[in-house]
Design an enzyme around this catalytic site. Structure first.
Site, PDB file in Angstrom:
ATOM      1  N   LEU A  69       0.838  -1.198   0.000  1.00  0.00           N
ATOM      2  CA  LEU A  69       0.000   0.000   0.000  1.00  0.00           C
ATOM      3  C   LEU A  69       0.875   1.251   0.000  1.00  0.00           C
ATOM      4  O   LEU A  69       1.948   1.273   0.613  1.00  0.00           O
ATOM      5  CB  LEU A  69      -0.913  -0.006   1.224  1.00  0.00           C
ATOM      6  CG  LEU A  69      -1.939  -1.144   1.303  1.00  0.00           C
ATOM      7  CD1 LEU A  69      -2.810  -0.982   2.546  1.00  0.00           C
ATOM      8  CD2 LEU A  69      -2.788  -1.213   0.059  1.00  0.00           C
TER       9      LEU A  69
ATOM     10  N   GLY B 170       1.293  -5.449   1.003  1.00  0.00           N
ATOM     11  CA  GLY B 170       0.260  -5.525  -0.032  1.00  0.00           C
ATOM     12  C   GLY B 170       0.765  -6.161  -1.324  1.00  0.00           C
ATOM     13  O   GLY B 170      -0.003  -6.763  -2.067  1.00  0.00           O
TER      14      GLY B 170
ATOM     15  N   ASN C  22       4.850  -8.005   6.115  1.00  0.00           N
ATOM     16  CA  ASN C  22       5.750  -7.438   7.142  1.00  0.00           C
ATOM     17  C   ASN C  22       5.096  -6.351   7.972  1.00  0.00           C
ATOM     18  O   ASN C  22       5.791  -5.532   8.571  1.00  0.00           O
ATOM     19  CB  ASN C  22       7.015  -6.893   6.452  1.00  0.00           C
ATOM     20  CG  ASN C  22       6.689  -5.731   5.512  1.00  0.00           C
ATOM     21  OD1 ASN C  22       5.642  -5.738   4.862  1.00  0.00           O
ATOM     22  ND2 ASN C  22       7.548  -4.746   5.446  1.00  0.00           N
ATOM     23  N   GLU C  23       3.753  -6.340   8.019  1.00  0.00           N
ATOM     24  CA  GLU C  23       3.055  -5.229   8.686  1.00  0.00           C
ATOM     25  C   GLU C  23       3.541  -4.957  10.116  1.00  0.00           C
ATOM     26  O   GLU C  23       3.620  -3.811  10.534  1.00  0.00           O
ATOM     27  CB  GLU C  23       1.545  -5.523   8.713  1.00  0.00           C
ATOM     28  CG  GLU C  23       0.815  -5.224   7.415  1.00  0.00           C
ATOM     29  CD  GLU C  23       1.012  -6.304   6.351  1.00  0.00           C
ATOM     30  OE1 GLU C  23       0.383  -6.186   5.292  1.00  0.00           O
ATOM     31  OE2 GLU C  23       1.784  -7.244   6.581  1.00  0.00           O
TER      32      GLU C  23
HETATM   33  C1  LIG Z   1      -7.127  -4.620  11.540  1.00  0.00           C
HETATM   34  C2  LIG Z   1      -6.074  -3.573  11.441  1.00  0.00           C
HETATM   35  C3  LIG Z   1      -5.801  -3.190  10.050  1.00  0.00           C
HETATM   36  C4  LIG Z   1      -4.775  -2.087   9.919  1.00  0.00           C
HETATM   37  C5  LIG Z   1      -4.454  -1.867   8.469  1.00  0.00           C
HETATM   38  C6  LIG Z   1      -3.047  -1.420   8.240  1.00  0.00           C
HETATM   39  C7  LIG Z   1      -2.611  -1.731   6.868  1.00  0.00           C
HETATM   40  C8  LIG Z   1      -2.286  -3.201   6.760  1.00  0.00           C
HETATM   41  C9  LIG Z   1      -1.947  -3.585   5.416  1.00  0.00           C
HETATM   42  C10 LIG Z   1      -0.764  -2.815   4.919  1.00  0.00           C
HETATM   43  C11 LIG Z   1      -0.176  -3.191   3.838  1.00  0.00           C
HETATM   44  C12 LIG Z   1       0.910  -2.417   3.232  1.00  0.00           C
HETATM   45  O1  LIG Z   1       1.250  -2.738   2.135  1.00  0.00           O
HETATM   46  S1  LIG Z   1       1.643  -1.032   3.980  1.00  0.00           S
HETATM   47  C13 LIG Z   1       3.098  -0.762   2.942  1.00  0.00           C
HETATM   48  C14 LIG Z   1       4.229  -1.670   3.411  1.00  0.00           C
HETATM   49  N1  LIG Z   1       5.360  -1.587   2.449  1.00  0.00           N
HETATM   50  C15 LIG Z   1       6.623  -1.697   2.850  1.00  0.00           C
HETATM   51  O2  LIG Z   1       6.954  -1.884   4.037  1.00  0.00           O
HETATM   52  C16 LIG Z   1       7.659  -1.537   1.760  1.00  0.00           C
HETATM   53  C17 LIG Z   1       8.504  -0.316   2.030  1.00  0.00           C
HETATM   54  N2  LIG Z   1       9.452  -0.146   0.911  1.00  0.00           N
HETATM   55  C18 LIG Z   1      10.603  -0.886   0.861  1.00  0.00           C
HETATM   56  O3  LIG Z   1      10.884  -1.786   1.648  1.00  0.00           O
HETATM   57  C19 LIG Z   1      11.526  -0.550  -0.275  1.00  0.00           C
HETATM   58  O4  LIG Z   1      11.144   0.711  -0.825  1.00  0.00           O
HETATM   59  C20 LIG Z   1      11.446  -1.579  -1.414  1.00  0.00           C
HETATM   60  C21 LIG Z   1       9.992  -1.820  -1.838  1.00  0.00           C
HETATM   61  C22 LIG Z   1      12.122  -2.895  -0.968  1.00  0.00           C
HETATM   62  C23 LIG Z   1      12.219  -0.990  -2.630  1.00  0.00           C
HETATM   63  O5  LIG Z   1      13.507  -0.621  -2.198  1.00  0.00           O
HETATM   64  P1  LIG Z   1      14.373   0.329  -3.150  1.00  0.00           P
HETATM   65  O6  LIG Z   1      15.675   0.502  -2.487  1.00  0.00           O
HETATM   66  O7  LIG Z   1      14.294  -0.181  -4.555  1.00  0.00           O
HETATM   67  O8  LIG Z   1      13.585   1.724  -3.180  1.00  0.00           O
HETATM   68  P2  LIG Z   1      13.560   2.818  -2.010  1.00  0.00           P
HETATM   69  O9  LIG Z   1      14.701   3.742  -2.198  1.00  0.00           O
HETATM   70  O10 LIG Z   1      13.381   2.145  -0.710  1.00  0.00           O
HETATM   71  O11 LIG Z   1      12.186   3.589  -2.322  1.00  0.00           O
HETATM   72  C24 LIG Z   1      12.081   4.359  -3.509  1.00  0.00           C
HETATM   73  C25 LIG Z   1      11.033   5.389  -3.222  1.00  0.00           C
HETATM   74  O12 LIG Z   1       9.762   4.737  -3.019  1.00  0.00           O
HETATM   75  C26 LIG Z   1       9.222   5.139  -1.777  1.00  0.00           C
HETATM   76  N3  LIG Z   1       8.443   4.026  -1.239  1.00  0.00           N
HETATM   77  C27 LIG Z   1       8.860   2.781  -1.014  1.00  0.00           C
HETATM   78  N4  LIG Z   1       7.872   2.016  -0.550  1.00  0.00           N
HETATM   79  C28 LIG Z   1       6.756   2.819  -0.490  1.00  0.00           C
HETATM   80  C29 LIG Z   1       5.389   2.629  -0.103  1.00  0.00           C
HETATM   81  N5  LIG Z   1       4.936   1.450   0.299  1.00  0.00           N
HETATM   82  N6  LIG Z   1       4.563   3.684  -0.164  1.00  0.00           N
HETATM   83  C30 LIG Z   1       4.986   4.889  -0.602  1.00  0.00           C
HETATM   84  N7  LIG Z   1       6.270   5.150  -0.991  1.00  0.00           N
HETATM   85  C31 LIG Z   1       7.130   4.098  -0.932  1.00  0.00           C
HETATM   86  C32 LIG Z   1      10.408   5.500  -0.914  1.00  0.00           C
HETATM   87  O13 LIG Z   1      10.012   6.359   0.133  1.00  0.00           O
HETATM   88  C33 LIG Z   1      11.271   6.194  -1.947  1.00  0.00           C
HETATM   89  O14 LIG Z   1      10.688   7.461  -2.177  1.00  0.00           O
HETATM   90  P3  LIG Z   1      11.644   8.765  -2.322  1.00  0.00           P
HETATM   91  O15 LIG Z   1      12.198   8.988  -0.956  1.00  0.00           O
HETATM   92  O16 LIG Z   1      10.713   9.833  -2.796  1.00  0.00           O
HETATM   93  O17 LIG Z   1      12.703   8.367  -3.338  1.00  0.00           O
END
Ligand SMILES: CCCCCCCCC/C=C/C(=O)SCCNC(=O)CCNC(=O)[C@H](O)C(C)(C)COP(=O)(O)OP(=O)(O)OC[C@H]1O[C@@H](n2cnc3c(N)ncnc32)[C@H](O)[C@@H]1OP(=O)(O)O
Length: 290
Positions: free
Chosen positions: A91, A136, A158-159
């Site tokens: 997400l 997500g 990994n939430e």
């Molecule tokens: C009942 C209760 C219910 C409660 C309900 C709560 C919700 C539950 C369900 C939630 C589900 C989810 O998916 S929540 C999302 C979880 N996602 C994550 O944890 C992934 C986080 N991202 C990463 O680990 C990494 O970015 C990865 C995807 C491995 C890519 O690594 P890279 O080195 O290639 O790229 P990065 O340099 O890290 O990131 C590049 C740019 O993208 C951005 N970016 C990365 N991931 C992003 C993301 N998810 N959303 C927005 N922006 C993101 C970074 O900030 C950087 O932006 P700039 O700084 O501008 O360059």
């Protein structure tokens, strides 16, 4: 008579609202859809730089593409990424961090819809995971029937790493692929499996050395249904997935309410803010080095 009864049953089971998604203001399409005219297999590529993070527009575009694929009689759907580092970063954290409440309600409803659309997709589905697939992103992969992953990537729900708990229906998607004890441990740890670990536990079905090989393996999986009657196959898939799906459909409003409360709680917002800031910091330092 029987055919209309069967089609009615499929319609009943298919709770997703067919929506015509307004394409976003951006010029490049958020999803790329290609149907191989020889195999009849559709490849749906996520195309929202930099990491295919799921916002409302991208999820609507996925739903619209799935509706199109089911309508154009494609023989199967392969979900992949247009970039070679990230399958889907989950997400979009901008949608969860300090959210506009009205938008958050719409966002969550579309998140429920995109899972339902993919999980219940009437054609065979496979994910060619050519990049990282956290949270997500892992959910999209587990909603598919088969998963082929490239080496040196990570996948998992990994939430808990950023202070959140995955919703019940997200956990059920994991449990449809992993044994319960392993799913529980991975969920509570917020574990991101490496490609090799994911293969070992069955979170992915095969490893491929390249995206092309992953797409080919996904096509082979889809071809394995060539002797099955498509309608019977689709009904069977929907029948076996119905109990999990009904748990969400039976109480979508309750799920929304619980998630809004949870997402908006100050403690979780603080945790998410710190997590997001660390992500940006990492990205800035990376940019500084290059
Ligand atoms: C009942 C209760 C219910 C409660 C309900 C709560 C919700 C539950 C369900 C939630 C589900 C989810 O998916 S929540 C999302 C979880 N996602 C994550 O944890 C992934 C986080 N991202 C990463 O680990 C990494 O970015 C990865 C995807 C491995 C890519 O690594 P890279 O080195 O290639 O790229 P990065 O340099 O890290 O990131 C590049 C740019 O993208 C951005 N970016 C990365 N991931 C992003 C993301 N998810 N959303 C927005 N922006 C993101 C970074 O900030 C950087 O932006 P700039 O700084 O501008 O360059």
């Amino acid at each position: 008579m029987l055919r209309s009864k069967i089609l009615n049953r499929i319609r009943l089971l298919k709770p997703v609202i067919d929506r015509r998604c307004m394409s976003s203001a951006s010029k490049t399409p958020l999803t790329l859809l290609e149907v191989d005219d020889k195999s009849g297999i559709a490849t749906l590529s996520l195309n929202r730089p930099p990491v295919n993070s799921l916002n409302i527009d991208l999820m609507n575009s996925i739903i619209e593409s799935i509706t199109e694929i089911e309508g154009n009689k494609s023989r199967g759907l392969i979900l992949t990424s247009a970039n070679d580092r990230v399958f889907c970063a989950g997400l979009d954290l901008n949608e969860l961090h300090k959210p506009n409440q009205e938008r958050l309600k719409e966002f969550w409803a579309v998140f429920q819809d995109v899972w339902l659309a993919l999980h219940l997709c009437s054609v065979p589905t496979a994910a060619a995971i050519n990049g990282h697939a956290p949270a997500g992103g892992c959910l999209l992969a587990t909603a598919c029937e088969y998963r082929v992953m490239l080496p040196q990537m990570t996948i998992g729900l990994n939430e808990t790493q950023f202070g959140y708990m995955a919703p019940k229906w997200v956990m059920l998607s994991y449990l449809s692929v992993l044994p319960r004890r392993l799913a529980e441990r991975a969920l509570t740890q917020g574990k991101l499996f490496t490609t090799a670990e994911a293969l070992d536990v069955g979170l992915v079905d095969e490893i491929a050395a390249s995206k092309e090989e992953a797409l080919a393996k996904c096509s082979t999986f889809i071809d394995s249904f060539s002797k099955a009657n498509p309608l019977a196959r689709s009904l069977t898939k929907k029948q076996i997935r119905e109990p999990d799906v009904q748990k969400l459909i039976a109480d979508r409003a309750g799920d929304l309410k619980e998630c809004l409360e949870y997402i908006n709680s100050p403690l979780l917002q603080d945790g998410l803010g710190a997590y997001f800031e660390a992500l940006k910091q990492k990205s800035r330092s990376k940019a500084g080095k290059s």
